[in-house]
Design an enzyme around this catalytic site. Structure first.
Site, mmCIF file in Angstrom:
data_model
loop_
_atom_site.group_PDB
_atom_site.id
_atom_site.type_symbol
_atom_site.label_atom_id
_atom_site.label_comp_id
_atom_site.label_asym_id
_atom_site.label_seq_id
_atom_site.Cartn_x
_atom_site.Cartn_y
_atom_site.Cartn_z
ATOM 1 N N PRO A 216 -13.006 39.522 -18.455
ATOM 2 C CA PRO A 216 -13.941 38.666 -17.714
ATOM 3 C C PRO A 216 -14.510 37.593 -18.644
ATOM 4 O O PRO A 216 -15.624 37.706 -19.156
ATOM 5 C CB PRO A 216 -15.017 39.654 -17.251
ATOM 6 C CG PRO A 216 -15.009 40.720 -18.303
ATOM 7 C CD PRO A 216 -13.589 40.843 -18.771
ATOM 8 N N ASP B 278 -15.493 37.195 -23.992
ATOM 9 C CA ASP B 278 -15.383 38.364 -23.130
ATOM 10 C C ASP B 278 -16.796 38.779 -22.735
ATOM 11 O O ASP B 278 -17.585 39.205 -23.583
ATOM 12 C CB ASP B 278 -14.676 39.492 -23.893
ATOM 13 C CG ASP B 278 -14.411 40.728 -23.035
ATOM 14 O OD1 ASP B 278 -15.102 40.902 -22.001
ATOM 15 O OD2 ASP B 278 -13.535 41.525 -23.408
ATOM 16 N N HIS B 279 -17.104 38.673 -21.442
ATOM 17 C CA HIS B 279 -18.474 38.912 -20.981
ATOM 18 C C HIS B 279 -18.896 40.374 -21.122
ATOM 19 O O HIS B 279 -20.082 40.690 -21.014
ATOM 20 C CB HIS B 279 -18.620 38.467 -19.517
ATOM 21 C CG HIS B 279 -19.962 37.863 -19.214
ATOM 22 N ND1 HIS B 279 -21.126 38.284 -19.808
ATOM 23 C CD2 HIS B 279 -20.317 36.863 -18.367
ATOM 24 C CE1 HIS B 279 -22.136 37.593 -19.345
ATOM 25 N NE2 HIS B 279 -21.677 36.705 -18.471
ATOM 26 N N ARG B 280 -17.956 41.264 -21.346
ATOM 27 C CA ARG B 280 -18.319 42.658 -21.579
ATOM 28 C C ARG B 280 -19.001 42.835 -22.930
ATOM 29 O O ARG B 280 -19.749 43.802 -23.135
ATOM 30 C CB ARG B 280 -17.071 43.549 -21.503
ATOM 31 C CG ARG B 280 -16.422 43.617 -20.137
ATOM 32 C CD ARG B 280 -15.083 44.305 -20.176
ATOM 33 N NE ARG B 280 -14.109 43.608 -21.009
ATOM 34 C CZ ARG B 280 -12.836 43.971 -21.129
ATOM 35 N NH1 ARG B 280 -12.390 45.032 -20.473
ATOM 36 N NH2 ARG B 280 -12.014 43.276 -21.899
#
Length: 393
Positions: A194, A358-360
């Protein structure tokens, strides 16, 4: 000779794992003829991996028996040769872990009714094309069926192609291992990561002035990209979220800052790694980067120099590209895209830096703070040379 006769003196030679992401390799060519005597540590083959081409050395001395022909691809651990007396396939597999120089064998695809005389890549190609291997005559060692044999059967049975097509004719080309790896990783990243982009405009006049001053003392002076790499590496010291990864549902924070720099090498995209980039003086970083790029383009780069990256930089500015969104290289948490020099909104020479994350692992505030600190350093870059001494540890 019976399978048992030479068991005590034969050494199984499997396809070695030459890079951290290698799943299979291609024997580009054998440097020693089948049946010839070889010395221990003598180069006997050139193997193409997903990242580079490497010379492979004999683990022991003895008579070489080639199992996999040149230009064939097999999985890591698959039998490619024996050194010493002949042994049977079953005993070779069973004793791979115990014989000197052997690498543990991984599970191989189940053979077809044609048996072990079919190379793995020929078996896969036959399955894709729906070809019965029982009627195929092999041209490899001992009558082994190679991918060329399967391709020849397919070509002979294919209907004639039309003289003309609406597209003016087409050409199918198999990707190299490096191209296939890039395709697979980019597809995985697009589907599973994401990612989100954040862009900042950076005035580049101070970097240009720094390079002008350094030209008098350094030959050659660092490039703009060298300065950007150095600034990114040092900024990452205080932004651990950007020098991290998402692995097995958790965070991995790297203790080293290893910058991968995307390089165009012919039709391939290769990413050599500047290990410990935050500890390198700017002059050293520039020289090492230049050496890595040259050897990448000449094909002399080695797999260890392509492994261990913690953050990646992709620069398309030299092509006149003002802005682009790079794709995160998993499991890394972020990648920086560098655009070309243009006139900024205040009339100053400027470049755009786009961080894809990476939005995680990286949240919006993390990305914004990193880019703000990076912008400040590039607009006042003297600290990059004022403390131009290697750091310990």
């Amino acid at each position: 000779m019976s399978p048992q006769a030479g068991a005590a003196s034969a050494t199984v030679v499997p396809m070695p794992r030459l890079s951290d992401s290698m799943e299979e390799g291609t024997i580009l060519r054998w440097l020693v003829a089948d049946g010839a005597e070889v010395e221990r540590d003598e180069e006997i083959a050139e193997i193409e991996t997903d990242k580079a081409t490497m010379a492979f050395e004999a683990p022991v001395a003895g008579r070489l028996r080639i199992i996999v022909a040149a230009e064939e691809s097999v999985g890591v651990g698959e039998l490619i040769a024996r050194i010493g007396e002949e042994v049977g396939d079953e005993e070779a597999v069973a004793g791979a872990d115990e014989k000197p120089g052997a690498i543990p064998r991984t599970a191989a695809p189940a053979p077809s009714s044609a048996g072990s005389r079919v190379s793995p890549v020929a078996r896969r190609l036959a399955a894709e094309l729906g070809i019965d291997l029982e009627g195929v005559v092999g041209s490899g060692p001992g009558g082994r069926i190679l991918k060329e044999d399967v391709a020849a059967v397919a070509a002979a049975s294919a209907p004639p192609a039309p003289a003309t097509t609406a597209r003016g004719g087409t050409r199918r080309e198999r990707p190299s291992r490096a191209q296939a790896l890039v395709a697979r990783r980019m597809a995985e990243a697009s589907a599973t990561v994401p990612a989100f982009p954040v862009t900042v405009e950076v005035a580049i006049g101070a970097v240009a002035e720094l390079r002008r001053q350094l030209k008098a003392a350094w030959d050659p002076a660092p490039t703009v990209n060298d300065v950007i790499v150095a600034a990114v590496a040092r900024t990452l010291r205080s932004h651990p979220r950007l020098n991290a990864a998402w692995v097995d549902g958790g965070f991995i924070f790297y203790g080293e800052v290893n910058i991968g720099v995307a390089v165009e090498a012919g039709d391939e995209l290769v990413v050599p790694v500047l290990a410990g980039a935050d500890r390198l003086p700017l002059a050293t970083l520039a020289a090492r980067s230049r050496d890595l790029v040259e050897r990448t383009r000449s094909g002399a780069i080695t797999p260890p120099e392509l492994a261990g990256g913690t953050f990646t930089i992709s620069n398309l500015g030299m092509f006149g590209i003002s802005w682009f969104q790079p794709i995160v290289n998993p499991p890394q948490a972020a990648i920086l895209g560098v655009g070309g020099i243009s006139t900024g909104h205040e009339g100053r020479a400027a470049i755009s830096l786009t961080l894809a994350s990476d939005h995680r692992v990286v949240y919006g505030a993390h990305a914004a703070r990193f880019l703000d600190d990076l912008r400040r350093l590039l607009e006042s870059p003297l600290p990059l040379v004022a403390s131009d001494e290697p750091r310990d540890g």
